[in-house]
Design a protein around this motif. Structure first.
Motif, PDB file in Angstrom:
ATOM      1  N   SER A 111       7.306  45.755   1.403  1.00  0.00           N
ATOM      2  CA  SER A 111       8.235  44.651   1.160  1.00  0.00           C
ATOM      3  C   SER A 111       8.360  43.692   2.327  1.00  0.00           C
ATOM      4  O   SER A 111       9.173  42.782   2.290  1.00  0.00           O
ATOM      5  CB  SER A 111       9.632  45.206   0.818  1.00  0.00           C
ATOM      6  N   ASP A 140       3.969  43.534  -3.997  1.00  0.00           N
ATOM      7  CA  ASP A 140       3.835  42.177  -4.513  1.00  0.00           C
ATOM      8  C   ASP A 140       2.559  42.082  -5.349  1.00  0.00           C
ATOM      9  O   ASP A 140       1.445  42.256  -4.847  1.00  0.00           O
ATOM     10  CB  ASP A 140       3.761  41.211  -3.321  1.00  0.00           C
ATOM     11  N   ARG A 170       4.572  51.524  -7.279  1.00  0.00           N
ATOM     12  CA  ARG A 170       5.982  51.351  -7.653  1.00  0.00           C
ATOM     13  C   ARG A 170       6.411  52.365  -8.715  1.00  0.00           C
ATOM     14  O   ARG A 170       5.622  53.168  -9.170  1.00  0.00           O
ATOM     15  CB  ARG A 170       6.261  49.921  -8.169  1.00  0.00           C
TER      16      ARG A 170
ATOM     17  N   ALA B 209      13.709  43.634 -14.481  1.00  0.00           N
ATOM     18  CA  ALA B 209      13.319  42.266 -14.117  1.00  0.00           C
ATOM     19  C   ALA B 209      14.437  41.277 -14.463  1.00  0.00           C
ATOM     20  O   ALA B 209      14.631  40.271 -13.778  1.00  0.00           O
ATOM     21  CB  ALA B 209      12.030  41.880 -14.832  1.00  0.00           C
ATOM     22  N   VAL B 212      17.233  41.635 -11.821  1.00  0.00           N
ATOM     23  CA  VAL B 212      16.783  40.974 -10.593  1.00  0.00           C
ATOM     24  C   VAL B 212      16.956  39.463 -10.719  1.00  0.00           C
ATOM     25  O   VAL B 212      17.453  38.798  -9.808  1.00  0.00           O
ATOM     26  CB  VAL B 212      15.307  41.335 -10.316  1.00  0.00           C
ATOM     27  N   ILE B 238      19.688  47.099  -6.039  1.00  0.00           N
ATOM     28  CA  ILE B 238      19.173  45.730  -6.241  1.00  0.00           C
ATOM     29  C   ILE B 238      20.250  44.727  -5.836  1.00  0.00           C
ATOM     30  O   ILE B 238      19.969  43.722  -5.190  1.00  0.00           O
ATOM     31  CB  ILE B 238      18.745  45.518  -7.709  1.00  0.00           C
ATOM     32  N   ASP B 245      12.500  44.459  -5.014  1.00  0.00           N
ATOM     33  CA  ASP B 245      12.668  43.235  -5.798  1.00  0.00           C
ATOM     34  C   ASP B 245      13.595  42.199  -5.171  1.00  0.00           C
ATOM     35  O   ASP B 245      13.447  41.005  -5.411  1.00  0.00           O
ATOM     36  CB  ASP B 245      13.223  43.607  -7.184  1.00  0.00           C
ATOM     37  N   THR B 246      14.614  42.654  -4.427  1.00  0.00           N
ATOM     38  CA  THR B 246      15.540  41.704  -3.803  1.00  0.00           C
ATOM     39  C   THR B 246      15.569  41.862  -2.278  1.00  0.00           C
ATOM     40  O   THR B 246      16.435  41.291  -1.610  1.00  0.00           O
ATOM     41  CB  THR B 246      16.981  41.881  -4.350  1.00  0.00           C
TER      42      THR B 246
END
Lengths: 256, 256, 256
Positions: A111, A140, A170, B209, B212, B238, B245-246
């Motif tokens: 990340s 990513d 993931r 998703a 997010v 998150i 993701d964040t």
């Protein structure tokens, strides 16, 4: 086993160096942990407390104790390592590992951007304190690492002291080793295996089709990770050729 | 928290007016409810007993009591309201709410056609008895409501007495606010937010998703609903920028 | 039921000959089995211990006893039958059934090639010992069986002594009765129903959209299989017209 079936592939037994199953725990209750151990304790080698779920989980010490008492190694997901590092709190991270009595830790850069020599330095430092798993591959989906680069990264990280390297996928199984559809990047895996012994790699393979693909390629005793707790029993049957997906693979099933 | 990480976004604490997490319970056992409360009780504000599952669930009173004792509001999914209304049994519905001691109820029209003034009348009537959540958006993927209409419906329902309005997505997250692929209808959400304060809306967002996306748009303390019980801990990370993701979103992660 | 709703479709009660719900248990803990029985015991008729999971499951006898004590029939997935047969261990299989006190068994050929007269012979032999479910349809997505052939296979297997025949779909619901997308092969099902009484068939339908499709075609009391344990309550509401998907189907919902 509950009955005798002939010609079942041989499984490495615990404590195993290969054929490892690494489970992803993203917030199981203590009772659920007990249940997983009851049904699948013999088939689980390592449990990852996914990414930084340990930050918000309320009974962390109790949970770690239950796993350790069952002879299962526990570690914090690599994203937590990164969360400490990115905040210049690496020394705090080392203290946290000690505080919770962990003997296994992950070094990753999924990340954030980190020069590879610095990553290897972290691996070297942490391996004085704990056993280190290092992870290769970005979270990513846009960032495609070519095969020769995977090999170089893995080789350097093992040299730096990593016990095993993890191939990133993931929780969902759609980045790193996999295309966004979840399909395995087969050429990538084939090329990695020309240079790195298969037992030095833990392949994250949360989806059944991915597990099947790795087992068909490398056999029952491939190391697989990011397995959901309720998929350990199913995975064990796939390893043994006892689910439709690998039924043919371990057996000549022509009708006589 | 189990250790200290710097620069974590600030989360509203319970009892919260924003940053609500609404969980979908579609038939958990009493023991599973206890487990969810053990791991995630601090992160859950509201539990919906999905659609009309309460009709067939065998230990309803006990379940409602466990949630209420933990300080969590419980309500029946809107489809149950509609099931009573379509049978001309609205008065029975009001008695059922009282019988089970519920203080929260949903008014929706996702599965039937109802003139909007009648829907608002139900909101008005019920809000004399309980706190009302009203839901906008159809469960029918074919029925696309244009943005100006979403805004008008939401405005009118809040005026009629709804505490908050819910943006429909179903358990699966592929209607209403979302395309059939699960992708957010971003233009729709942007336009709604020009007119309705974000804390007055609970966005159903069962898929990661989607969660997010809303958190990136509105921050840690957006209200999210239809969260699966075992996704509350992941969602909390998150919200805090502690999952891949964040990770970037709440932090400048350039390497120094 | 917890309250009275008018105009609910009539459900067959246990012990049922139609409207059966067959659940797939792929490794539940004993405590999880108790939980499933607490919430859904009245709605479950049969439990399949998926494929050969019984080989690796550690507390098999205890689990079978819990189900039997609750009046629920248990059987081993057909892949286990095939695993014994392909190893020339059919007699061992018969002994295993006796050892564990099973009264139900599946005969299938989803993972191997078996002449159909031999399959029917197995059905005949086993039905002297237990009640037999036979399964039609391959686990191999490439192997498309035309409708007239499905009908012939089903007819012959019922004649050979099968109590009911199962339409194959796997745990995932993307082979046999379904296209790889999970979509029902509607022409196939329609044609089968012209020749075989619907109550003689258990349709494997793990996905919600598939359950809805079968219920809309054949009504509340269609036999459905491979239902995940936590989807039994949701399925029951679909059977009763109490979820959005079948809300319209059982009721004239025009606004008066």
């Amino acid at each position: 086993m509950n009955y005798v079936l002939e010609n079942i592939p041989e499984r490495a037994l615990k404590p195993r160096e290969k054929g490892l199953t690494m489970v992803m725990d993203k917030g199981l209750s203590l009772r659920e942990v007990e249940d997983v151990l009851e049904t699948s304790g013999d088939y689980i080698d390592i449990v990852k407390l996914g990414w930084a779920t340990s930050y918000v989980y309320p009974k962390l010490e109790e949970k770690i104790k239950i796993y350790k008492d069952a002879g299962i190694s526990v570690y914090f997901g690599g994203t937590l390592f990164e969360a400490f590092v990115v905040r210049n709190q690496f020394d705090d991270y080392r203290r946290v590992l000690d505080k919770f009595g962990l003997e296994l830790a992950e070094v990753s850069d999924g990340s954030l951007e980190m020069p590879h020599d610095i990553k290897c330095q972290y691996i070297r430092q942490l391996s004085e304190q704990v056993t280190v798993l290092s992870e290769v591959g970005s979270k990513d989906a846009e960032k495609i690492i070519p095969p020769y680069k995977w090999i170089q990264l893995m080789t350097d990280e093992l040299s730096a002291g990593a016990w095993k390297v993890i191939g990133e996928a993931r929780e969902s199984g759609n980045v790193g080793l996999f295309r966004s559809s979840g399909e395995v990047r087969t050429g990538l895996v084939d090329e990695i295996l020309t240079q790195i012994p298969y037992e030095k790699i833990i392949w994250e393979a949360p989806q059944k089709a991915q597990q099947v693909w790795f087992i068909k390629l490398m056999g029952s005793n491939v190391n697989l990770g990011n397995i959901a707790p309720n998929e350990v029993i199913p995975l064990e049957t796939i390893r043994l050729g006892l689910r439709g997906d690998t039924f043919d693979h371990f057996l000549n099933n022509e009708w006589k």
